[in-house]
Design an enzyme around this catalytic site. Sequence first.
Site, mmCIF file in Angstrom:
data_model
loop_
_atom_site.group_PDB
_atom_site.id
_atom_site.type_symbol
_atom_site.label_atom_id
_atom_site.label_comp_id
_atom_site.label_asym_id
_atom_site.label_seq_id
_atom_site.Cartn_x
_atom_site.Cartn_y
_atom_site.Cartn_z
ATOM 1 N N ARG A 10 0.823 -1.214 0.000
ATOM 2 C CA ARG A 10 0.000 0.000 0.000
ATOM 3 C C ARG A 10 0.857 1.265 0.000
ATOM 4 N NH1 ARG A 10 -2.427 -4.023 -0.748
ATOM 5 N NH2 ARG A 10 -4.643 -4.398 -0.303
ATOM 6 N N GLY A 46 3.416 7.398 25.944
ATOM 7 C CA GLY A 46 2.228 7.730 25.167
ATOM 8 C C GLY A 46 2.531 8.136 23.742
ATOM 9 N N ASP A 76 8.880 13.192 28.222
ATOM 10 C CA ASP A 76 8.111 14.224 28.908
ATOM 11 C C ASP A 76 8.998 14.963 29.913
ATOM 12 O OD1 ASP A 76 8.439 12.373 30.895
ATOM 13 O OD2 ASP A 76 6.319 12.107 31.347
ATOM 14 N N ASN A 77 10.298 14.978 29.616
ATOM 15 C CA ASN A 77 11.272 15.586 30.507
ATOM 16 C C ASN A 77 11.962 16.734 29.794
ATOM 17 O OD1 ASN A 77 14.177 15.850 31.559
ATOM 18 N ND2 ASN A 77 13.196 14.656 33.183
ATOM 19 N N THR A 89 15.772 16.441 29.342
ATOM 20 C CA THR A 89 16.121 15.463 28.312
ATOM 21 C C THR A 89 15.895 16.027 26.918
ATOM 22 O OG1 THR A 89 15.579 13.617 29.783
ATOM 23 C CG2 THR A 89 15.643 13.153 27.423
ATOM 24 N N CYS A 120 2.481 13.381 32.931
ATOM 25 C CA CYS A 120 1.045 13.092 32.837
ATOM 26 C C CYS A 120 0.455 12.762 34.199
ATOM 27 C CB CYS A 120 0.821 11.931 31.870
ATOM 28 S SG CYS A 120 1.306 12.285 30.174
#
Length: 265
Positions: A25, A52, A141-142, A145, A200
């Site tokens: 595809r 996430g 989420d840091n 970092t 989160c």
Amino acid sequence: MSFCPNLPTNSEEALNDAALLRYSRHILLDEIGIEGQEKISQAHVLVIGAGGLGSPAALYLASAGVGTLTIVDDDLVDLSNLQRQIIHTTANLGQNKAQSAAQTIHALNPHIKVNAVKTRAMGEELVQLVAAADIVLDCCDNFATRHAVNRACVAHKVPLVSGAAVRFDGQLTTFDTRVNNAPCYHCLFGEEGEASDGPCATFGVFAPLVGMIGAAQAAEALKLIIGLGSPLLGRLQLLDARNMQWREMRYKQDPACPVCSRNKT
């Protein structure tokens, strides 16, 4: 660093009959075709974070046939993660996230190579991981970092696709300092400010939001690999999932940026 066993290296990966069917595809798209799919199979993408954002990003990159994926995460799978971190399952509770992600990817596409880095990559280790990759996805989420990853990407001129999601708000942009006068992450979010994504666990996050942003990060990475369309250079996409509205903010390189301006030739 651990490796999934018995997987072919990029040089051994070929678009045989099975691969032509698996990726048909993509190959049917004139903008990708066999040549583009071969570029994908030869690419090495580094994913920082298997949470996430990293979950959907890694799954789509694997399903698309990216030849080598390196997943970095030192955290363990927790029950609260399963609301949104779709690469992990109940059976993986307590397992390292990078290792859990590698197992899921191997089950999805056993014909690609997956490196699971089970530590928080910082310092020289992070620099080496970035230098070995063709593209980096920042799915952490840091805030500290993020800046460390940005510095390594600027130093080695490796494109960086950055995503963020908290509550109902998502962000997406791409940095590529191979392009003259292109901004870096520090140009957009200086280390001196108070900006932070925040965990989160503190703010909460709408489950489908991370899927949308993570999938978009994978799309940006594949576009860069193929040389397709226009990447989000100097363009910050902002998603309000409450009303399903996208906005775009444009930004430029900071001429006084301590990270990227001095690296321009």
